[in-house]
Write a protein that holds these residues in place. Structure first.
Motif, short mmCIF file in Angstrom:
data_model
loop_
_atom_site.label_atom_id
_atom_site.label_comp_id
_atom_site.label_asym_id
_atom_site.label_seq_id
_atom_site.Cartn_x
_atom_site.Cartn_y
_atom_site.Cartn_z
N MET A 33 37.31 22.85 -5.42
CA MET A 33 36.44 23.26 -4.07
C MET A 33 36.13 21.88 -3.59
O MET A 33 35.06 21.13 -3.55
N GLU A 34 36.56 21.46 -2.08
CA GLU A 34 35.82 20.58 -1.51
C GLU A 34 34.66 20.35 -0.90
O GLU A 34 34.18 21.73 -0.78
N LEU A 35 33.90 19.26 -1.63
CA LEU A 35 32.21 20.06 -0.29
C LEU A 35 32.35 18.90 0.13
O LEU A 35 31.95 17.25 0.33
N THR A 84 36.40 10.43 9.86
CA THR A 84 35.57 9.98 7.86
C THR A 84 35.96 10.18 6.87
O THR A 84 35.88 9.57 5.76
N HIS A 85 37.55 10.49 6.46
CA HIS A 85 37.67 10.68 5.65
C HIS A 85 39.36 10.47 6.03
O HIS A 85 40.50 11.23 5.71
N SER A 126 24.02 22.89 -14.74
CA SER A 126 24.34 23.02 -15.92
C SER A 126 24.77 24.45 -16.25
O SER A 126 25.77 24.93 -16.13
N ARG A 154 37.29 -0.25 2.01
CA ARG A 154 37.91 0.11 0.65
C ARG A 154 36.82 1.61 0.35
O ARG A 154 37.61 2.66 -0.27
N ARG A 162 27.81 9.06 -12.36
CA ARG A 162 27.40 8.03 -11.29
C ARG A 162 28.03 7.04 -11.63
O ARG A 162 27.35 5.45 -11.18
N LEU A 183 22.72 19.45 -6.00
CA LEU A 183 23.31 19.78 -7.26
C LEU A 183 22.97 18.82 -7.94
O LEU A 183 23.57 19.59 -9.23
N ALA A 222 27.21 14.88 -10.09
CA ALA A 222 26.29 15.88 -10.12
C ALA A 222 27.51 16.26 -11.50
O ALA A 222 28.64 16.69 -11.45
N LYS A 223 26.55 17.08 -12.45
CA LYS A 223 27.54 17.80 -13.76
C LYS A 223 26.54 19.34 -13.19
O LYS A 223 24.85 19.53 -13.79
N THR A 237 34.65 14.65 -1.64
CA THR A 237 33.64 14.88 -2.81
C THR A 237 34.60 16.22 -3.02
O THR A 237 35.08 17.82 -2.30
N PHE A 238 34.54 16.15 -4.11
CA PHE A 238 35.41 18.03 -4.65
C PHE A 238 34.71 17.90 -6.04
O PHE A 238 33.95 17.86 -7.24
N ALA A 239 34.40 19.96 -6.04
CA ALA A 239 33.66 20.38 -7.19
C ALA A 239 35.12 21.31 -8.65
O ALA A 239 35.75 21.49 -7.76
N PRO A 266 30.59 23.50 -13.77
CA PRO A 266 31.32 22.42 -12.62
C PRO A 266 30.52 21.09 -12.66
O PRO A 266 29.84 20.84 -12.69
N GLU A 326 25.80 11.94 -0.53
CA GLU A 326 25.56 11.74 -1.93
C GLU A 326 24.37 11.95 -2.43
O GLU A 326 23.39 12.58 -3.32
N PRO A 328 21.59 19.86 -11.37
CA PRO A 328 21.10 21.40 -12.69
C PRO A 328 19.75 21.98 -12.43
O PRO A 328 19.93 22.72 -12.91
N SER A 380 27.13 7.29 0.41
CA SER A 380 26.58 8.20 2.18
C SER A 380 25.45 8.95 1.61
O SER A 380 24.85 9.44 0.72
N GLY A 433 37.27 9.07 -1.37
CA GLY A 433 36.53 9.72 0.13
C GLY A 433 36.15 10.75 0.44
O GLY A 433 35.20 10.96 1.22
N ASP A 478 23.09 15.01 -2.10
CA ASP A 478 23.63 15.64 -3.14
C ASP A 478 23.31 15.89 -4.38
O ASP A 478 22.23 16.57 -5.21
N ARG A 479 22.35 14.46 -4.43
CA ARG A 479 21.71 14.39 -5.84
C ARG A 479 20.34 15.66 -5.71
O ARG A 479 20.47 15.26 -7.15
N PHE A 497 29.39 26.19 -5.26
CA PHE A 497 29.20 24.97 -6.82
C PHE A 497 27.96 25.62 -8.14
O PHE A 497 28.34 25.41 -8.80
N SER A 548 32.73 3.19 0.42
CA SER A 548 31.92 2.75 2.26
C SER A 548 30.45 2.95 0.62
O SER A 548 29.18 2.90 1.40
#
Lengths: 632, 107
Positions: free
Chosen positions: A443-445, A102-103, B68, A217, B28, A232, B65-66, B81-83, B72, A225, A234, A222, B79, A228-229, A326, A219
């Motif tokens: 750091m990878e998520l 997938t990556h 607060s 190229r 985004r 993650l 995302a950011k 995702t990283f912090a 980070p 994501e 705030p 996902s 492809g 994550d909205r 994070f 996707s």
């Protein structure tokens, strides 16, 4: 190692989070051996795969790395191994590059770099099931032709997911030329260039390759994501994190209750059974007061430990833990650490030993040292039995609001106190930082996925096994030793007090009382703290033994709570709780810190500052609660 | 690429150089990496590491995302995702838009 002569060796390489460990588990099953690489404290995971023909193949699981340019000790091992710089490690006849389908894009760059090392390669295209679900069908033959390397599909989380790989390995390694085909000489190391330009060249090559395969190229948005909205966000994110942590602690207390009562009655039943079979005397006392009371007092907490570990494993498997890191990074930054320290610290809630070992993933040496120093302040599961006993005995079960129980709240506060004191210590240590500027996070998520039930059960069983082995070996033998010290010598005829006070343990306790009386401990607690050095939860078993021997004889295992309820004042109980928030005594933690830091002063500092904090906190708690209750 | 020793000083896009740094990128919105702010010592190392993770010229990039209080950023690139902390994000130069800009002159 001599038995491994002549058995072909393969090594697994891959990015972090590519599913390499799951694949390794699948290949080797339970035939694994975990040790350290020579001279460094990096875990060396090796195992043995037995193919359907019954021929063994050795499998080495190299630590995950993004490239052949190492930044952490773990990555260094992989790079050194691949570049032939580890003299004690035999060279693998084949490198299996595990690639997350997938990556693909990012992971293929590592394949490009590895191709330049001169090793024989095979690509294990992992997680093909997930990629297919995302609508990405990767033509294995085309990819193989484009890369110039054989490609085999695998699914690390399916029981037959490695069948094709095993078949390939069997055929390839059985072929006679594989033994002869040792590379003449490893390509010059300098050719493995790692600068930005060569990275860009590789990336372009991968881009062109994927484009020729008609690989999309991008996707779009996902599922991860979308999650994550929320996770993650705030404002929502931190609240969610807090809710999850609170749920964990509530669950540990309330869900475990019925199982704990069941175990408790089972132990009482065993003790009664032993009493009815064995005639009264020294031997019966050893069995009932030493073995059953000691082991039973600790065994009762198995359900709570299972629940705690289940939550940690679930959070880890689903991919939530790096998100938590994070969200907490800013806060950790405030005390001079990074979000990366969160994962070792969370593991320390289960046990500081794996927590300290998990600090290897922190690239910054100073951050790593501070994380190691504060890891034992996280409340480990071994402290849970002590908290549970004292809270159960002294804090009334009282529903506050929304079904939240007062006992759960007190437990949460104790955990919180540990966390806050850890931050306090980190903040003090921040003053000693030499370098300027914030350390990188990078750091990878990883993508979210449903935790696999099989993986969860395996992880839990491993924990249960470790716990039961501890109860069975260390804990029981210490209990027997303590029973011996508490029973010998017998008091002279005409001695009026309890027999245990005449014994070695009683005398030792009386001497220790000089140290511990100011913080409200009685001699029984003081004695129990000594075997607690080996493992914190042993203190409970020790109290069980000391009180069982000191009592009239009718009390058996599982009845410790009402006993101490009568014997201790509330300030004493609170003081012991405060002591255990900082509790310095755990030999295994100090040993692993000694090993990980390769120094004596770090474990010595740790033991010293924790003893001081524990004593200070217990003293303060004892004096304040006496004052508040009007005892003083 | 303009020299930028202090990553907290934000640069505005100009007709000559439409790039902004990752910190200024709106949440985004799609964009592309054009390069790294070259720096010395720690920063050079940082750029190399970011490159390994996929922060390379031409790669599509998006801030998802950011955290607060100046925490980070979660960044989707190549492809994955990283912090990244803000200091790290400030070293990445990006251009907004769907289409990859020609990176010929930037490499």
């Amino acid at each position: 190692m001599s038995t491994d002569q002549g058995i072909p060796l393969i090594a697994l390489v891959g990015n972090p989070n590519c599913g390499k460990s799951a694949l390794f588990n699948l290949l080797t099953g339970s035939r694994q051996k975990v040790a350290n690489y020579a001279g460094v404290t990096v875990e060396r995971k090796a195992g043995r795969l037995v193919n359907p023909q019954g021929r063994p193949i050795q499998v080495l699981d190299l630590p995950g790395t993004y490239s052949l340019h190492a930044r952490t000790p773990d990555e260094q091992v992989t790079c050194d191994y691949v570049l032939g710089r580890l003299p004690h490690e035999p060279r693998a006849s084949l490198l299996v590059v595990v690639v997350d389908a997938t990556h693909l894009k990012r992971q293929l760059r590592l394949v490009m770099q590895l191709k330049r090392t001169g090793h024989r390669l095979v690509v294990a295209l992992n997680m093909v099931d997930l990629a297919r679900r995302h609508g990405r069908v990767i033509d294995r033959t085309q990819l193989s032709a484009a890369l110039g390397v054989p490609v085999i599909e695998t699914v690390g989380i399916q029981s037959d997911g490695a069948a094709a790989l095993i078949r390939y390995l069997t055929e390839t390694l059985a072929a006679p030329e594989s033994a002869v085909e040792a590379p003449a000489a490893l390509g010059p190391v300098a050719s493995v260039r790692m600068d930005m330009d060569s990275q860009i060249v590789d990336q372009r090559a991968v881009d062109a390759l994927l484009q020729s395969l008609g690989y999309p190229r991008d996707s779009g948005v996902s599922g991860s994501e979308r999650i994550d909205r929320v996770v993650l966000h705030p404002i929502v994110g931190p609240l969610l994190l807090l809710a999850i942590l609170f749920l964990v602690f509530q669950a540990v207390f309330s869900w475990a209750q019925p199982f704990m009562s069941a175990i408790s009655s089972a132990i009482a039943w065993v003790a009664a059974g032993v009493m009815s079979v064995v005639p009264p005397g020294l031997f019966r006392s050893l069995l009932v007061d030493g073995v059953v009371a000691g082991a039973g007092a600790v065994l009762v907490f198995l359900p709570q430990i299972i629940i705690l570990f289940a939550f940690i494993l679930l959070l880890e498997d689903s991919g939530y833990l790096p998100r938590a890191a994070f969200l907490l990074d800013r806060m950790m930054g405030g005390v001079g650490l990074s979000g990366r320290s969160f994962i070792p610290l969370l593991s320390s809630f289960a046990c500081a030993v794996p927590g300290v070992m998990a600090t290897r993933t922190i690239p910054n040496p100073r951050d790593r040292l501070v994380t190691i120093l504060i890891a034992p302040l996280m409340t480990c599961s071994a402290r849970l039995p002590i908290y549970a006993l004292l809270i159960g005995a002294f804090i009334p079960s009282h529903t506050l609001a929304f079904g939240v129980d007062l006992q759960g709240v007190v437990l949460f506060l104790l955990y919180l106190l540990g966390v806050l004191s850890a931050f306090f210590v980190a903040l003090l240590l921040k003053g000693f930082r030499r370098q300027s500027g914030a350390a990188p996070l990078q750091m990878e998520l990883p993508s979210y996925h449903w935790p696999s039930a099989r993986h969860l059960v395996r992880g839990l069983l491993q924990r249960v096994e470790i716990f039961l082995k501890r109860v069975g070996s260390i804990i029981v033998s210490l209990m027997v030793l303590l029973w011996f010290l508490s029973s010998v010598p017998s008091p002279p005829v005409g001695y009026v007090g309890p027999a245990i006070q005449w014994s070695y343990a009683g005398r030792l306790g009386a001497w220790l009382l000089h140290v511990f009386a100011p913080i409200g401990f009685n001699w029984q607690i003081s004695v129990a703290l000594i075997p607690g050095l080996a493992a914190r939860e042993v203190a409970i078993g020790a109290l069980g033994t000391v009180y069982a021997l000191g009592a009239t004889g009718s009390d058996v295992a599982g009845q410790l709570a009402p006993l101490i309820q009568r014997a201790w004042t509330l300030p004493t109980a609170l003081s012991l709780l405060a002591w255990y928030v900082f509790a310095p005594q755990c030999v295994s933690t100090l040993a692993v810190v000694r090993r990980e830091t390769n120094s004596w002063w770090v474990p010595a500092t740790m033991a010293g500052y924790q003893f001081a904090m524990a004593y200070g906190a217990a003293w303060l708690t004892y004096q304040l609660s006496r004052w508040a209750l009007g005892i003083a | 690429m303009r020299p930028q020793s202090d990553p907290t000083v934000l640069s505005q896009p100009t007709p000559d150089d439409p790039s902004i740094d990752l910190l200024q990128m709106p949440l985004r919105q799609e964009g592309y990496v054009v390069g790294m702010t070259a720096g010395d010592g720690v920063h050079a190392d940082l750029a190399g590491r970011l490159g390994e993770l996929g922060f390379l010229p031409g790669e599509p990039i998006q801030v998802i995302a950011k955290a607060s209080f100046g925490g980070p950023l979660a960044v989707r690139v190549a492809g994955g995702t990283f912090a990244l902390r803000q200091v790290e994000a400030a070293t990445v130069r990006v251009v907004l838009g769907r289409q990859a800009p020609s990176t010929a002159g930037l490499v």
